[in-house]
Design a protein around this motif. Structure first.
Motif, mmCIF file in Angstrom:
data_model
loop_
_atom_site.group_PDB
_atom_site.id
_atom_site.type_symbol
_atom_site.label_atom_id
_atom_site.label_comp_id
_atom_site.label_asym_id
_atom_site.label_seq_id
_atom_site.Cartn_x
_atom_site.Cartn_y
_atom_site.Cartn_z
ATOM 1 N N GLU A 1 11.125 55.595 29.617
ATOM 2 C CA GLU A 1 10.768 56.581 28.424
ATOM 3 C C GLU A 1 11.427 57.886 28.625
ATOM 4 O OE1 GLU A 1 6.571 55.127 28.783
ATOM 5 O OE2 GLU A 1 6.438 56.097 26.908
ATOM 6 N N ASP A 2 11.206 58.424 29.692
ATOM 7 C CA ASP A 2 11.845 59.874 30.057
ATOM 8 C C ASP A 2 13.043 59.896 29.783
ATOM 9 O OD1 ASP A 2 9.436 60.068 30.847
ATOM 10 O OD2 ASP A 2 9.782 60.744 32.973
ATOM 11 N N LYS B 1 13.730 59.870 26.033
ATOM 12 C CA LYS B 1 13.301 61.063 25.606
ATOM 13 C C LYS B 1 14.452 62.079 25.471
ATOM 14 C CE LYS B 1 8.996 61.353 25.300
ATOM 15 N NZ LYS B 1 7.667 61.500 25.818
ATOM 16 N N LEU C 1 11.011 51.403 22.422
ATOM 17 C CA LEU C 1 9.713 51.226 21.608
ATOM 18 C C LEU C 1 9.417 49.880 21.622
ATOM 19 C CD1 LEU C 1 7.806 53.033 19.880
ATOM 20 C CD2 LEU C 1 9.205 52.214 18.113
ATOM 21 N N ARG D 1 18.145 60.713 37.939
ATOM 22 C CA ARG D 1 17.539 60.473 39.153
ATOM 23 C C ARG D 1 17.236 58.888 39.481
ATOM 24 N NH1 ARG D 1 12.178 60.329 39.561
ATOM 25 N NH2 ARG D 1 11.000 61.050 37.679
ATOM 26 N N ARG E 1 17.251 61.604 23.424
ATOM 27 C CA ARG E 1 17.191 62.079 22.119
ATOM 28 C C ARG E 1 17.382 63.347 21.658
ATOM 29 N NH1 ARG E 1 11.564 60.181 20.243
ATOM 30 N NH2 ARG E 1 11.099 61.346 21.715
ATOM 31 N N PRO F 1 11.849 57.165 34.760
ATOM 32 C CA PRO F 1 11.305 56.148 34.038
ATOM 33 C C PRO F 1 12.145 55.979 32.671
ATOM 34 C CG PRO F 1 9.543 57.385 34.764
ATOM 35 C CD PRO F 1 10.807 57.911 35.125
ATOM 36 N N TYR G 1 9.836 47.213 23.734
ATOM 37 C CA TYR G 1 9.277 46.995 25.074
ATOM 38 C C TYR G 1 8.000 47.686 25.241
ATOM 39 C CZ TYR G 1 7.946 48.233 29.619
ATOM 40 O OH TYR G 1 7.348 48.475 30.904
ATOM 41 N N LEU G 2 7.811 49.032 24.664
ATOM 42 C CA LEU G 2 6.406 49.917 24.837
ATOM 43 C C LEU G 2 5.377 48.920 24.207
ATOM 44 C CD1 LEU G 2 7.521 53.277 24.873
ATOM 45 C CD2 LEU G 2 6.481 52.289 26.935
#
Lengths: 675, 305
Positions: free
Chosen positions: A610-611, A614, A632, A604, A617, A608, A634-635
């Protein structure tokens, strides 16, 4: 874009649009000063976010109604033009709305009143400034409205991703501009005669050339660069400056510090002959602009013939008759905003006049004239009997010993004596009056002429500005006729301006000229001829391009494209500023997200990173690993306090790109493996 | 932690997400509320958790006539020494399973409050510290509500997570009924000690919170307080709880800093039971509704970049 930023941006755009709309009427100078002050005040208040009328909504609305009533009462009393009153009222409404509670509805009301102001501006002012204001208004108001449109589907607190919205808005506004231009080019011109304004009776004072020459009075004479007339000469002298005398009126009687004319008016006719003439004439195609505010015809000195006068209102243009006032002036008999006519003048040589004319009025000296004037004249002229030499002596004396100033002397009893013996400085009318009267005291025939001095070339025409208004003397030389003498020092002739300023005014003139010919005068005939060039291509094109249809389509589309790009760029700059980021790692995230978008991994809009990672994965997506690594990193850089080195960043991106190209080229690529 | 999750997965089949969240809860020094219909493995999960860490475990079955002294313990008169002696109740264990929590009367429920909040029990002016680490795992049955005392908000607020297990998928269930015999948690051997758990908790405390993430959490909290359909948003205690849970969550990825995604992962179990909605529907439906609202809210709040 954060909601707060969005609201702020919308309000700012709205205010700028309102300011542009107000400028379109404000620049015409006919809006009452109180309204101007009020608008400026509320604009500033609104810009800094003070909505002072919010608590007094009802009482201020009632006050507004009373103000509106007052305005229209002034119209009823004849103190105010109806259109100006309507514009002023629209201004007041928009001020009131700008200072009230800020909602989408208030915005719309401000836009509506701004639109009314724009419409009023179209009636009041039709010069290039209106065009500029219109463009600014259209651009800012469209963006503000577009931002209002997204208020509906989006909740107040919701964060709207800026870039897609800006793209859509920019595109649609560009589309609107192009559409408006196409509409302008193709829609048949209508002749609605609603907004015609009467040109004032008699002569106005805006040019400095008026129906009487007064020496007294207070204040300053303004040297305005506003163009009052345009002239095309045939044959064309080809020079950049045409320092010539353009005569408008002649005056024979001096009484109580004023020069008056006493000519007899002849019946209106379509041609006026002032003197017989043969070859060697200069033909002038003159346009008197609305800013001339007068109906007196001007022509190069000495004028002999006027013909083909047309009076134009805002929408139509009709043949007009001319009235000759003997030895005083020629004026147009009809009303109109602007006038065009042809004038013929002989090539500088004085007109041959038989000596039988009655010279008594030109020798008359008022009874109450200060005796020192005659004494001074006698002292300077001596026993010279040749009017030319006498006039030349006086001219030299005046130019040497008197200074030029635009400041008026104020109300003095005898302005002439005040000028000659006390103040020793004055403007062109003082010099002309002094020269004329001093000659008269010594028995010479002389009169005062008022008109313009100058003529600056713009494109293929010469323009006369309000500041070029001038007055000089004509001396009767027996056997030759009226000869011009100008006692004004050279620095005071016409409106001379510094070079930079003249460059600016010249550039402005060019743009204004373009605006007038391509936009204001763009008519049904131009449309037809343009369409004809398209319908009948081969022969007609050549003929038309030779004749020149006034709006070549290619150029018009080019302008539209440039405007569109400019507004788009402007909006981009504004939105970038409104959404500025702080953290250095964010641009890395931008790069990552660009790649996510390219690989079409997001489910959508605005998911984000990260989502996404995830999810990848869990679904064992082939791109999961490289993305996870980069994310990772970037975070860590953003939240973990381990800043990115610049080479590390490019290395990460390179690896990611390599994985991306590998991933998309392999057959088991992205979407098939997703849930 | 991964090892723990795998280990625990041996007994709690087919629920990896909930298992991991339960461990997160423990690491985040929180109490866990399991809310579901009977027979889906609530007790198994709780007992398994306790056994994994080699923690002492007690189960208290809450009933309508359960008294505070039944769980806290009581002063018993010791005749030989002729003085009162404190006999610790079942609460004095490291993991306490409070089964069917909502069946007990309010005063018994609130007897848990101090224990859950301060990790201590005060009786007759004597304060008895509870064994550390200490966690309460409450369960409640959302369907069979007759004869229950709904948990007060203050009590709910003290549970870090509320989880619901849900039914098993078909294949997991069929595998389960084939393999399962006798005592479920008996084969589960401890693979970590209480000290390990404390170390994990310390590690979670050391997780770095960037100001941007803190702002993000506060923005979400403000969102719940300003939302039209929410009667009362979350408390500051809830915000603190969310952060400690998120810190524990960050450990799963082996990170020593917090990211917005950690916050989002623990947001629903952590906050959905703390919201009071305007629509007056109670029970599990209200939880779903709250979870839905939170989900919507999270999409609206801009993620720090």
């Amino acid at each position: 874009m954060r909601p707060a930023n969005r609201f702020k941006l919308r309000t700012r755009l709205r205010d700028v649009a309102a300011a542009a709309a107000f400028a379109s009427i404000g620049l015409s100078g006919s809006v009452p000063a109180a309204i101007v002050v009020m608008f400026c005040l509320s604009f500033v208040l609104s810009m800094v976010g003070k909505r002072i009328l919010q608590p007094f909504f009802k009482s201020s609305a009632v006050a507004l109604l009373f103000l509106g009533g007052g305005l229209f009462f002034m119209v009823f009393r004849g103190g105010l033009d109806l259109i100006v009153a309507a514009c002023s009222f629209a201004t007041l409404v928009s001020c009131h709305r700008m200072l009230s509670e800020q909602t989408a509805r208030t915005d719309l009301q401000v836009h509506l009143s701004s639109l009314l102001m724009m419409a009023g501006g179209a009636a009041i002012a039709n010069d290039i400034w209106f065009g500029v204001c219109l463009l600014v208004f259209a651009a800012t108001a469209s963006f503000a409205l577009a931002l209002t449109v997204i208020e509906g589907p989006v909740e107040n607190t919701e964060d709207v991703p800026l870039r897609p919205v800006a793209r859509a808005l920019g595109f649609s506004v560009t589309l609107a501009f192009v559409g408006a231009l196409v509409f302008f080019v193709f829609f048949p011109r209508l002749s609605w005669n609603i907004a015609t304004r009467r040109s004032p009776e008699g002569l106005g004072g805006a040019t400095g050339m008026s129906d009487r020459v007064r020496l007294g009075g207070g204040g300053d004479i303004k040297t305005s660069a506003r163009v009052v007339a345009r002239v095309r000469l045939s044959p064309d002298p080809q020079s950049d400056r045409l320092d010539a005398y353009w005569v408008g009126r002649l005056f024979d009687t001096y009484r109580d510090g004023e020069w008056l004319g006493h000519g007899k008016a002849s019946p209106p006719s379509s041609r006026v002959r002032l003197a017989p003439f043969s070859l060697g004439v200069v033909r002038q195609f003159v346009t008197l602009l609305p800013s001339y505010e007068s109906r007196t015809l001007i022509a190069l000195e000495p004028a002999v013939w006027f013909q083909n006068a047309m009076a134009s209102s805002t929408t139509t243009s009709n043949r007009a008759a001319m009235v000759r006032v003997e030895d005083e002036e020629v004026h147009i008999a009809d009303n109109g905003n602007a006038f065009t006519y042809e004038a013929f003048s002989t090539d500088g040589a004085p007109l041959p006049i038989d000596d039988a004319i009655d010279l008594r009025p030109y020798r008359a000296v008022p009874a109450n004239i200060d005796p020192r004037v005659a004494a001074l004249a006698a002292q300077i002229i001596g026993d010279e009997k040749d009017p030319r030499k006498a006039a030349a002596r006086l001219t030299r004396h005046l130019q040497r010993n008197f200074a030029y100033t635009l400041e008026l002397p104020g109300d003095v009893v005898d302005p002439l004596a005040h000028f000659l013996f006390e103040r020793k400085e004055g403007h062109c009318e003082h010099f002309a009056s002094a020269l004329t009267l001093m000659l008269r005291t010594q028995g010479f025939a002389a009169r005062v002429a008022a008109g313009f001095f100058g003529g600056e070339r713009v494109a293929d025409q010469y323009v006369l500005r309000a500041g070029d208004a001038h007055a000089w003397s004509q001396v009767f030389v027996p056997g030759t006729g009226w000869q011009t003498f100008d006692a004004t020092p050279e620095s005071g002739r016409g409106g001379q301006s510094p070079s930079l300023l003249s460059w600016v005014t010249r550039a402005y003139e060019e743009v204004d000229n373009w605006w007038r010919t391509r936009v204001m005068d763009y008519s049904l005939i131009d449309q037809v001829s343009m369409v004809r060039t398209w319908v009948r291509p081969p022969r007609q094109t050549a003929a038309a391009s030779a004749g020149g249809p006034r709006a070549p389509p290619a150029r018009a589309l080019g302008v539209a494209a440039v405007l569109g790009v400019l507004t788009y760029a402007l909006f981009f700059v504004i939105t970038r500023r409104a959404d500025k980021r702080t953290h250095p790692a964010s641009s890395f995230l931008d790069d990552l997200e660009k790649r996510v978008e390219k690989a079409k991994l997001a489910q959508r809009m605005g998911e984000p990173l990260e989502d996404i990672v995830k999810r990848l994965r869990v679904s064992q997506h082939p791109l999961a690993q490289p993305f996870e690594r980069a994310t990772l990193r970037y975070l860590e850089a953003r939240f973990g306090g381990k800043p990115l080195a610049s080479n590390e960043r490019s290395e990460q991106l390179r690896q990611l790109d390599a994985a991306l190209t590998a991933g998309t080229s392999s057959p088991t690529a992205p979407n098939s493996k997703q849930r | 932690m991964e090892r723990l999750a795998a280990h625990l997965g041996q007994v709690v089949l087919g629920k990896p997400t909930q298992t991991r969240l339960a461990i997160t809860c423990l690491v985040g020094r929180g109490h866990l509320l399991l809310e579901d219909v009977p027979g889906v493995g609530k007790t198994t999960l709780a007992e398994g958790l306790a056994r994994c860490f080699d923690l002492t475990f007690a189960r208290i079955q809450f009933t309508a006539d359960l008294l505070p002294s039944d769980i806290l313990g009581a002063q018993v008169f010791h005749q030989a020494q002729s003085k009162f002696e404190f006999r610790a109740g079942p609460l004095f264990h490291q993991v306490v399973l409070a089964d069917e929590l909502n069946r007990a009367p309010p005063r018994t429920q609130s007897a848990l409050l101090e224990a859950m909040a301060q990790n201590q029990v005060s009786m007759d002016s004597v304060t008895h510290p509870l064994p550390q680490p200490f966690a309460v795992i409450g369960t409640q049955n959302p369907v069979d509500v007759s004869g229950t005392y709904p948990l007060p908000d203050s009590q709910l607020d003290r549970f870090l997570f509320r989880l619901s297990l849900g039914h098993l998928s078909a294949e997991v269930e069929s595998k389960l009924i084939q393999s399962r015999r006798g005592e479920v948690t008996a084969p589960l051997k401890p693979i970590a000690t209480a000290a390990d758990l404390v170390a994990l908790q310390r590690a979670a405390d050391a997780v770095r919170v960037d100001p941007a993430v803190a702002d993000y959490v506060v923005a979400i909290a403000t969102g719940t307080r300003q939302h039209n359909e929410i009667e009362r948003g979350v408390s500051t205690r809830a915000v603190l709880a969310l952060l400690s849970a998120a810190r524990a969550q960050a450990l799963w990825e082996g990170r020593d800093f917090l990211t917005p995604a950690d916050v989002r992962t623990v947001l629903l179990p952590c906050w959905s039971h703390r919201l009071m909605l305007k629509s007056a529907v109670g029970g599990a439906f209200s939880r779903d509704e709250a979870a839905h609202l939170l989900d919507e809210l999270v999409r609206k709040v801009p993620v720090p970049r």
